[in-house]
Design a protein around this motif. Structure first.
Motif, PDB file in Angstrom:
ATOM      1  N   ALA A  53      -3.388  -3.415   5.407  1.00  0.00           N
ATOM      2  CA  ALA A  53      -2.680  -2.156   5.634  1.00  0.00           C
ATOM      3  C   ALA A  53      -2.867  -1.705   7.076  1.00  0.00           C
ATOM      4  O   ALA A  53      -3.930  -1.887   7.672  1.00  0.00           O
ATOM      5  N   LEU A 104       2.858   4.017   7.516  1.00  0.00           N
ATOM      6  CA  LEU A 104       2.148   3.033   6.703  1.00  0.00           C
ATOM      7  C   LEU A 104       2.916   1.716   6.653  1.00  0.00           C
ATOM      8  O   LEU A 104       4.062   1.671   6.214  1.00  0.00           O
ATOM      9  N   VAL A 110       0.875  -1.168   0.000  1.00  0.00           N
ATOM     10  CA  VAL A 110       0.000   0.000   0.000  1.00  0.00           C
ATOM     11  C   VAL A 110       0.912   1.217   0.000  1.00  0.00           C
ATOM     12  O   VAL A 110       1.911   1.261   0.714  1.00  0.00           O
ATOM     13  N   GLU A 138       2.237  -2.932   6.639  1.00  0.00           N
ATOM     14  CA  GLU A 138       1.302  -4.011   6.319  1.00  0.00           C
ATOM     15  C   GLU A 138       1.491  -5.162   7.293  1.00  0.00           C
ATOM     16  O   GLU A 138       2.563  -5.350   7.850  1.00  0.00           O
TER      17      GLU A 138
END
Length: 163
Positions: A121, A109, A98, A111
């Protein structure tokens, strides 16, 4: 003949109500049978997240403008949303990484591997979910539900105010 007509009229309102609920959730008949909304059914090939203005302030959304939520029962970096939960709160999954879009912090960010090549995510400590009751981009109908589901801010914290 009269009893057949009465039975048909009695059956019509529940059927219509079911179709309205399905339409309001943005689902299809196939999704209703499977008990899962589109985002959880098949991981997207590529997904990005961004910040968008809402009545709650700037919130995290996917690349289609759909609101993303955090679940207060999740542990940092790990989902506690079981199969019944996922049916209403589909995870943001992707077969590829992502990507961080406008207004987001790429360092937040991450995962979490789910198996079968899919990843959920996370933003900050929060695994990300959609709410099936959000029918259109920008909807925040899941905000504050059960005191456990909240939109995510740019700093990775949950926004706990209500509309």
């Amino acid at each position: 003949m009269r009893s057949t007509r009465r039975k048909a009229l009695l059956a019509a309102p529940p059927t219509a109500a079911a179709l309205l609920v399905l339409a309001a959730c943005g689902g299809s008949a196939d999704e209703a049978k499977d008990g899962a909304a589109q985002p959880a059914a098949k991981p997207a090939k590529e997904v990005s997240v961004a910040m968008a203005d809402s009545e709650l302030g700037r919130i995290l959304v996917d690349d289609s403008g759909r609101t993303l939520y955090g679940f207060t029962k999740d542990k940092p970096g790990a989902s506690n949303c079981d199969a019944d939960c996922i049916a209403v709160w589909p995870a943001l999954t992707s077969a590829k990484d992502v990507t961080a879009g406008p207004g987001t912090d790429a360092a937040l960010l991450k995962e979490t591997k789910l198996g079968e090549g899919a990843e959920q995510a996370r933003y900050g400590d929060w695994p990300l979910y959609y709410y099936v009751g959000d029918a259109a981009p920008g909807d925040v109908n899941g905000q504050g539900l059960d005191g456990e589901w909240f939109v995510v801010a740019a700093d990775g914290k949950l926004i706990k105010k209500t509309t």
